[in-house]
Scaffold this motif. Structure first.
Motif, PDB file in Angstrom:
ATOM      1  N   ASP A  40       3.275 -10.109  -0.863  1.00  0.00           N
ATOM      2  CA  ASP A  40       3.922 -10.902   0.179  1.00  0.00           C
ATOM      3  C   ASP A  40       4.140 -10.094   1.456  1.00  0.00           C
ATOM      4  O   ASP A  40       4.349 -10.666   2.530  1.00  0.00           O
ATOM      5  CB  ASP A  40       5.275 -11.431  -0.314  1.00  0.00           C
ATOM      6  CG  ASP A  40       5.124 -12.495  -1.390  1.00  0.00           C
ATOM      7  OD1 ASP A  40       4.043 -13.108  -1.478  1.00  0.00           O
ATOM      8  OD2 ASP A  40       6.096 -12.711  -2.151  1.00  0.00           O
ATOM      9  N   VAL A  41       4.099  -8.780   1.341  1.00  0.00           N
ATOM     10  CA  VAL A  41       4.277  -7.892   2.498  1.00  0.00           C
ATOM     11  C   VAL A  41       2.931  -7.490   3.071  1.00  0.00           C
ATOM     12  O   VAL A  41       2.745  -7.466   4.293  1.00  0.00           O
ATOM     13  CB  VAL A  41       5.090  -6.639   2.093  1.00  0.00           C
ATOM     14  CG1 VAL A  41       5.191  -5.645   3.250  1.00  0.00           C
ATOM     15  CG2 VAL A  41       6.494  -7.047   1.634  1.00  0.00           C
ATOM     16  N   ALA A  79       6.816   0.497   3.929  1.00  0.00           N
ATOM     17  CA  ALA A  79       6.210   1.798   4.217  1.00  0.00           C
ATOM     18  C   ALA A  79       4.758   1.832   3.758  1.00  0.00           C
ATOM     19  O   ALA A  79       3.898   2.419   4.431  1.00  0.00           O
ATOM     20  CB  ALA A  79       7.017   2.905   3.543  1.00  0.00           C
ATOM     21  N   LEU A  80       4.447   1.219   2.627  1.00  0.00           N
ATOM     22  CA  LEU A  80       3.059   1.128   2.182  1.00  0.00           C
ATOM     23  C   LEU A  80       2.226   0.323   3.170  1.00  0.00           C
ATOM     24  O   LEU A  80       1.060   0.651   3.430  1.00  0.00           O
ATOM     25  CB  LEU A  80       2.977   0.489   0.795  1.00  0.00           C
ATOM     26  CG  LEU A  80       3.311   1.354  -0.413  1.00  0.00           C
ATOM     27  CD1 LEU A  80       3.103   0.557  -1.695  1.00  0.00           C
ATOM     28  CD2 LEU A  80       2.484   2.631  -0.456  1.00  0.00           C
ATOM     29  N   ARG A  81       2.804  -0.732   3.724  1.00  0.00           N
ATOM     30  CA  ARG A  81       2.071  -1.523   4.715  1.00  0.00           C
ATOM     31  C   ARG A  81       1.702  -0.673   5.927  1.00  0.00           C
ATOM     32  O   ARG A  81       0.576  -0.760   6.438  1.00  0.00           O
ATOM     33  CB  ARG A  81       2.916  -2.717   5.159  1.00  0.00           C
ATOM     34  CG  ARG A  81       2.241  -3.576   6.234  1.00  0.00           C
ATOM     35  CD  ARG A  81       3.061  -4.801   6.578  1.00  0.00           C
ATOM     36  NE  ARG A  81       4.387  -4.436   7.089  1.00  0.00           N
ATOM     37  CZ  ARG A  81       5.332  -5.323   7.364  1.00  0.00           C
ATOM     38  NH1 ARG A  81       5.128  -6.612   7.155  1.00  0.00           N
ATOM     39  NH2 ARG A  81       6.506  -4.911   7.823  1.00  0.00           N
ATOM     40  N   GLU A  86      -3.086   2.495   8.731  1.00  0.00           N
ATOM     41  CA  GLU A  86      -3.834   3.688   9.144  1.00  0.00           C
ATOM     42  C   GLU A  86      -5.152   3.795   8.391  1.00  0.00           C
ATOM     43  O   GLU A  86      -6.203   4.079   8.973  1.00  0.00           O
ATOM     44  CB  GLU A  86      -3.003   4.949   8.922  1.00  0.00           C
ATOM     45  CG  GLU A  86      -3.764   6.211   9.286  1.00  0.00           C
ATOM     46  CD  GLU A  86      -2.964   7.492   9.121  1.00  0.00           C
ATOM     47  OE1 GLU A  86      -3.581   8.571   9.145  1.00  0.00           O
ATOM     48  OE2 GLU A  86      -1.729   7.405   8.969  1.00  0.00           O
ATOM     49  N   LEU A  87      -5.125   3.553   7.079  1.00  0.00           N
ATOM     50  CA  LEU A  87      -6.340   3.678   6.284  1.00  0.00           C
ATOM     51  C   LEU A  87      -7.378   2.622   6.660  1.00  0.00           C
ATOM     52  O   LEU A  87      -8.583   2.896   6.682  1.00  0.00           O
ATOM     53  CB  LEU A  87      -6.003   3.570   4.795  1.00  0.00           C
ATOM     54  CG  LEU A  87      -5.365   4.807   4.169  1.00  0.00           C
ATOM     55  CD1 LEU A  87      -4.912   4.501   2.752  1.00  0.00           C
ATOM     56  CD2 LEU A  87      -6.333   5.990   4.166  1.00  0.00           C
ATOM     57  N   LEU A  88      -6.934   1.426   6.955  1.00  0.00           N
ATOM     58  CA  LEU A  88      -7.871   0.359   7.300  1.00  0.00           C
ATOM     59  C   LEU A  88      -8.711   0.702   8.523  1.00  0.00           C
ATOM     60  O   LEU A  88      -9.866   0.288   8.631  1.00  0.00           O
ATOM     61  CB  LEU A  88      -7.120  -0.956   7.525  1.00  0.00           C
ATOM     62  CG  LEU A  88      -6.546  -1.633   6.281  1.00  0.00           C
ATOM     63  CD1 LEU A  88      -5.711  -2.851   6.674  1.00  0.00           C
ATOM     64  CD2 LEU A  88      -7.653  -2.037   5.305  1.00  0.00           C
ATOM     65  N   ARG A  89      -8.151   1.485   9.425  1.00  0.00           N
ATOM     66  CA  ARG A  89      -8.884   1.864  10.630  1.00  0.00           C
ATOM     67  C   ARG A  89     -10.101   2.723  10.316  1.00  0.00           C
ATOM     68  O   ARG A  89     -11.036   2.805  11.122  1.00  0.00           O
ATOM     69  CB  ARG A  89      -7.952   2.589  11.612  1.00  0.00           C
ATOM     70  CG  ARG A  89      -6.936   1.675  12.289  1.00  0.00           C
ATOM     71  CD  ARG A  89      -6.318   2.354  13.501  1.00  0.00           C
ATOM     72  NE  ARG A  89      -5.433   3.451  13.113  1.00  0.00           N
ATOM     73  CZ  ARG A  89      -4.127   3.332  12.923  1.00  0.00           C
ATOM     74  NH1 ARG A  89      -3.539   2.148  13.087  1.00  0.00           N
ATOM     75  NH2 ARG A  89      -3.387   4.374  12.595  1.00  0.00           N
ATOM     76  N   GLY A  91     -11.850   2.319   7.384  1.00  0.00           N
ATOM     77  CA  GLY A  91     -12.639   1.645   6.367  1.00  0.00           C
ATOM     78  C   GLY A  91     -12.201   1.949   4.951  1.00  0.00           C
ATOM     79  O   GLY A  91     -13.012   1.837   4.017  1.00  0.00           O
ATOM     80  N   ARG A  92     -10.935   2.290   4.784  1.00  0.00           N
ATOM     81  CA  ARG A  92     -10.392   2.570   3.452  1.00  0.00           C
ATOM     82  C   ARG A  92      -9.121   1.765   3.246  1.00  0.00           C
ATOM     83  O   ARG A  92      -8.587   1.162   4.179  1.00  0.00           O
ATOM     84  CB  ARG A  92     -10.130   4.067   3.297  1.00  0.00           C
ATOM     85  CG  ARG A  92     -11.411   4.888   3.252  1.00  0.00           C
ATOM     86  CD  ARG A  92     -11.174   6.364   3.350  1.00  0.00           C
ATOM     87  NE  ARG A  92     -10.753   6.771   4.692  1.00  0.00           N
ATOM     88  CZ  ARG A  92     -10.750   8.031   5.126  1.00  0.00           C
ATOM     89  NH1 ARG A  92     -11.154   9.005   4.330  1.00  0.00           N
ATOM     90  NH2 ARG A  92     -10.353   8.314   6.356  1.00  0.00           N
ATOM     91  N   ALA A  93      -8.636   1.768   2.011  1.00  0.00           N
ATOM     92  CA  ALA A  93      -7.442   0.992   1.698  1.00  0.00           C
ATOM     93  C   ALA A  93      -6.706   1.618   0.521  1.00  0.00           C
ATOM     94  O   ALA A  93      -7.277   2.394  -0.251  1.00  0.00           O
ATOM     95  CB  ALA A  93      -7.801  -0.463   1.372  1.00  0.00           C
ATOM     96  N   LEU A  94      -5.442   1.262   0.404  1.00  0.00           N
ATOM     97  CA  LEU A  94      -4.643   1.680  -0.737  1.00  0.00           C
ATOM     98  C   LEU A  94      -4.923   0.788  -1.939  1.00  0.00           C
ATOM     99  O   LEU A  94      -5.244  -0.394  -1.802  1.00  0.00           O
ATOM    100  CB  LEU A  94      -3.151   1.605  -0.406  1.00  0.00           C
ATOM    101  CG  LEU A  94      -2.627   2.569   0.644  1.00  0.00           C
ATOM    102  CD1 LEU A  94      -1.174   2.231   0.988  1.00  0.00           C
ATOM    103  CD2 LEU A  94      -2.734   4.014   0.163  1.00  0.00           C
ATOM    104  N   LYS A  95      -4.774   1.373  -3.115  1.00  0.00           N
ATOM    105  CA  LYS A  95      -4.853   0.631  -4.371  1.00  0.00           C
ATOM    106  C   LYS A  95      -3.718   1.100  -5.262  1.00  0.00           C
ATOM    107  O   LYS A  95      -3.606   2.298  -5.537  1.00  0.00           O
ATOM    108  CB  LYS A  95      -6.198   0.867  -5.063  1.00  0.00           C
ATOM    109  CG  LYS A  95      -6.329   0.190  -6.428  1.00  0.00           C
ATOM    110  CD  LYS A  95      -7.708   0.454  -7.021  1.00  0.00           C
ATOM    111  CE  LYS A  95      -7.897  -0.208  -8.357  1.00  0.00           C
ATOM    112  NZ  LYS A  95      -9.267  -0.012  -8.892  1.00  0.00           N
TER     113      LYS A  95
END
Length: 238
Positions: A40-41, A79-81, A86-89, A91-95
């Motif tokens: 939801d965040v 904070a995770l959002r 930063e990672l999306l810029r 081409g990466r993402a958190l899992k």
């Protein structure tokens, strides 16, 4: 999964000494006040909640995981959002593998560690550690920071395919190779661990040195409280 002191911080009835239950929400379902569902965040963060399925060191769904959803105290989710942006810029993402963890799940880990007959996951998760040593050496503990809602187990994936970056070991590998700065982990895996630590550290997350995937937001929203509400979508809703 290190031992921590349990202190009652909210004026509510205790279900287990040192453990705080939630409050009744809509239709009587238990909820976690001050918690949110991560989706939801920030729905762009990948969720792979391992203890809600059999792909974990116990080999089965863990007690207390009713649905595969990441629940966190709101400040940790926000904070995770920010870290995700930063990672999306690049081409990466958190899992995330695990977020809030109810006390009953921690109790299940302790029972599993005390059962020498069950060695079905040894080759994958603890090939070099005797199961009888998992509790004495601190891999399994009677209390977990996850139960306070500001701790997350997390990695990084490459987009668009969501391929996990090489971190040197799998998630929940019991052994010194999982130590964040283990000198035997070099090259790309070492750089990926540093990336994860840097990106989350910039948002206030502190890494547990023994587990490259384990981070706690400081200060914690509930630093002295251990919750035991089952993991479900309803638990993270008002």
């Amino acid at each position: 999964m290190r031992v921590v002191a349990a202190v009652l911080a909210l004026q509510v009835v205790q279900a287990v000494p040192g453990v705080v239950p939630g409050t009744a929400g809509a239709h009587g379902a238990e909820r976690l006040p001050g918690f949110v569902a991560l989706r939801d965040v920030d729905p762009s963060i990948v969720e792979d909640i391992r203890y809600a399925g059999p792909r974990n060191f116990t080999g089965a769904v863990v007690d207390g995981y009713e649905e595969p959803v990441c629940l966190l105290a709101r400040p940790a989710a926000e904070a995770l959002r920010r870290a995700q942006r930063e990672l999306l810029r690049s081409g990466r993402a958190l899992k995330v593998y695990d977020c809030y963890r109810p006390q009953r799940a921690v109790d299940r880990f302790v029972r599993w560690a005390g059962d020498p007959a069950d060695q079905s996951t040894k080759a994958e998760y603890y090939p070099e550690v005797d199961k009888a040593r998992l509790i004495p050496e601190g891999y399994i503990a009677a209390k977990s920071g996850h139960s306070r809602g500001s701790t997350v187990d997390v990695t990084v994936v490459a987009l668009p395919g969501r391929r996990e970056l090489d971190m040197g070991t799998a998630f929940d590998f019991f052994g010194s190779l999982s130590h964040t700065d283990d000198p035997r982990v070099a090259g790309e895996a070492r750089e990926n661990r540093r990336l994860l630590k840097r990106v989350l550290g910039a948002q206030g997350f502190v890494n547990l040195p023994e587990e490259w995937w384990h981070f706690t937001l400081r200060p914690e929203a509930f630093p002295d409280t251990f919750f035991d509400v089952p993991v479900s979508v309803a638990a993270g809703r008002p």
